[in-house]
Scaffold this motif. Sequence first.
Motif, PDB file in Angstrom:
ATOM      1  N   MET A  96       0.828  -1.202   0.000  1.00  0.00           N
ATOM      2  CA  MET A  96       0.000   0.000   0.000  1.00  0.00           C
ATOM      3  C   MET A  96       0.869   1.261   0.000  1.00  0.00           C
ATOM      4  O   MET A  96       0.614   2.196  -0.760  1.00  0.00           O
ATOM      5  N   TYR A  97       1.888   1.279   0.859  1.00  0.00           N
ATOM      6  CA  TYR A  97       2.767   2.441   0.911  1.00  0.00           C
ATOM      7  C   TYR A  97       3.425   2.702  -0.451  1.00  0.00           C
ATOM      8  O   TYR A  97       3.528   3.846  -0.898  1.00  0.00           O
ATOM      9  N   ARG A  98       3.878   1.623  -1.076  1.00  0.00           N
ATOM     10  CA  ARG A  98       4.553   1.779  -2.368  1.00  0.00           C
ATOM     11  C   ARG A  98       3.613   2.431  -3.380  1.00  0.00           C
ATOM     12  O   ARG A  98       4.012   3.336  -4.124  1.00  0.00           O
ATOM     13  N   LEU A  99       2.372   2.005  -3.386  1.00  0.00           N
ATOM     14  CA  LEU A  99       1.410   2.533  -4.348  1.00  0.00           C
ATOM     15  C   LEU A  99       1.051   3.981  -4.031  1.00  0.00           C
ATOM     16  O   LEU A  99       1.009   4.836  -4.926  1.00  0.00           O
ATOM     17  N   LEU A 100       0.818   4.283  -2.768  1.00  0.00           N
ATOM     18  CA  LEU A 100       0.456   5.642  -2.382  1.00  0.00           C
ATOM     19  C   LEU A 100       1.584   6.632  -2.674  1.00  0.00           C
ATOM     20  O   LEU A 100       1.333   7.768  -3.098  1.00  0.00           O
ATOM     21  N   GLU A 101       2.810   6.203  -2.448  1.00  0.00           N
ATOM     22  CA  GLU A 101       3.942   7.073  -2.762  1.00  0.00           C
ATOM     23  C   GLU A 101       4.086   7.266  -4.270  1.00  0.00           C
ATOM     24  O   GLU A 101       4.444   8.347  -4.735  1.00  0.00           O
ATOM     25  N   LEU A 102       3.781   6.225  -5.026  1.00  0.00           N
ATOM     26  CA  LEU A 102       3.823   6.334  -6.482  1.00  0.00           C
ATOM     27  C   LEU A 102       2.797   7.342  -6.983  1.00  0.00           C
ATOM     28  O   LEU A 102       3.067   8.120  -7.903  1.00  0.00           O
ATOM     29  N   TYR A 103       1.627   7.355  -6.357  1.00  0.00           N
ATOM     30  CA  TYR A 103       0.584   8.302  -6.754  1.00  0.00           C
ATOM     31  C   TYR A 103       0.986   9.754  -6.485  1.00  0.00           C
ATOM     32  O   TYR A 103       0.436  10.671  -7.088  1.00  0.00           O
ATOM     33  N   GLN A 104       1.948   9.948  -5.567  1.00  0.00           N
ATOM     34  CA  GLN A 104       2.392  11.301  -5.236  1.00  0.00           C
ATOM     35  C   GLN A 104       3.473  11.821  -6.185  1.00  0.00           C
ATOM     36  O   GLN A 104       3.774  13.021  -6.184  1.00  0.00           O
ATOM     37  N   GLU A 105       4.043  10.956  -6.989  1.00  0.00           N
ATOM     38  CA  GLU A 105       5.140  11.373  -7.872  1.00  0.00           C
ATOM     39  C   GLU A 105       4.633  12.257  -9.004  1.00  0.00           C
ATOM     40  O   GLU A 105       3.463  12.186  -9.402  1.00  0.00           O
ATOM     41  N   ALA A 106       5.523  13.072  -9.540  1.00  0.00           N
ATOM     42  CA  ALA A 106       5.173  13.957 -10.651  1.00  0.00           C
ATOM     43  C   ALA A 106       4.912  13.153 -11.925  1.00  0.00           C
ATOM     44  O   ALA A 106       5.446  12.046 -12.099  1.00  0.00           O
ATOM     45  N   TYR A 107       4.118  13.698 -12.792  1.00  0.00           N
ATOM     46  CA  TYR A 107       3.785  13.042 -14.059  1.00  0.00           C
ATOM     47  C   TYR A 107       5.025  12.915 -14.937  1.00  0.00           C
ATOM     48  O   TYR A 107       5.763  13.870 -15.137  1.00  0.00           O
ATOM     49  N   ASP A 108       5.244  11.718 -15.466  1.00  0.00           N
ATOM     50  CA  ASP A 108       6.374  11.456 -16.354  1.00  0.00           C
ATOM     51  C   ASP A 108       5.869  10.657 -17.556  1.00  0.00           C
ATOM     52  O   ASP A 108       5.593   9.460 -17.433  1.00  0.00           O
ATOM     53  N   PRO A 109       5.729  11.299 -18.728  1.00  0.00           N
ATOM     54  CA  PRO A 109       5.207  10.588 -19.909  1.00  0.00           C
ATOM     55  C   PRO A 109       6.107   9.462 -20.386  1.00  0.00           C
ATOM     56  O   PRO A 109       5.647   8.580 -21.116  1.00  0.00           O
ATOM     57  N   ASN A 110       7.380   9.472 -19.977  1.00  0.00           N
ATOM     58  CA  ASN A 110       8.286   8.393 -20.374  1.00  0.00           C
ATOM     59  C   ASN A 110       8.113   7.144 -19.508  1.00  0.00           C
ATOM     60  O   ASN A 110       8.518   6.056 -19.901  1.00  0.00           O
ATOM     61  N   GLN A 111       7.531   7.322 -18.323  1.00  0.00           N
ATOM     62  CA  GLN A 111       7.255   6.212 -17.418  1.00  0.00           C
ATOM     63  C   GLN A 111       5.831   6.369 -16.879  1.00  0.00           C
ATOM     64  O   GLN A 111       5.620   6.552 -15.680  1.00  0.00           O
ATOM     65  N   PRO A 112       4.841   6.329 -17.770  1.00  0.00           N
ATOM     66  CA  PRO A 112       3.474   6.658 -17.372  1.00  0.00           C
ATOM     67  C   PRO A 112       2.913   5.693 -16.340  1.00  0.00           C
ATOM     68  O   PRO A 112       3.147   4.481 -16.404  1.00  0.00           O
TER      69      PRO A 112
END
Length: 205
Positions: free
Chosen positions: A1-17
């Motif tokens: 869960m933590y891994r996913l929630l932290e991923l949702y907080q990351e900035a948008y990156d079209p190269n790694q959508p």
Amino acid sequence: MYRLLELYQEAYDPNQPLVCMDEKSKQLLENNRPPIKAKPGKLEKYDYEYKRKGTCNIFVAVEPKGGIRFIKVTDTRTKKDFADFVEDLVERHFAKADYIQLVLDNLNTHFEGSLFETFGKRKANRLLKKIRFIYTPKHASWLNMAEIEINIMDRQCTGGRIESKKKLESNVMGWSKERNSHKCKIEWKFTRQDADERLSKHYVA
């Protein structure tokens, strides 16, 4: 869960959508009698009787920070159907990306083995180089933002009676095209801190 929630907080990156994917079964129903059309101040009315016309499966992939979604209607929900949809994501919709961060639940078809069974080792390995599977915790599929998109789709497009796969495809493609044209995004607000406040009593020490 933590891994996913932290991923949702990351900035948008079209190269790694970040792409959230889920699927939903839709029962096809045909009216026995023509509905009474809506009038000013009155909703459309349906007779309670209907004919069952089978079921279809709707794959939904949404890039919540990019405001893009991709829909595919299939007759069945098999490993091959899942593998074919993943192939579409990799080779058509996100062909220019370095790789896709694909959020999934733990459905029995949502695994690498489906690609190997469908495409064979060589092609499956080639596709998997462009994907990072990220699974929601068991019994916590609500952490997948694709569920939000599916709920919106149900309210705006697929909630009523639809009698055929052709009609269903037409409806969902028109709906997704409209939302894509407006770059409709999903703003996720549930954070790691929220999780600790609300769920910590369930954590195992």
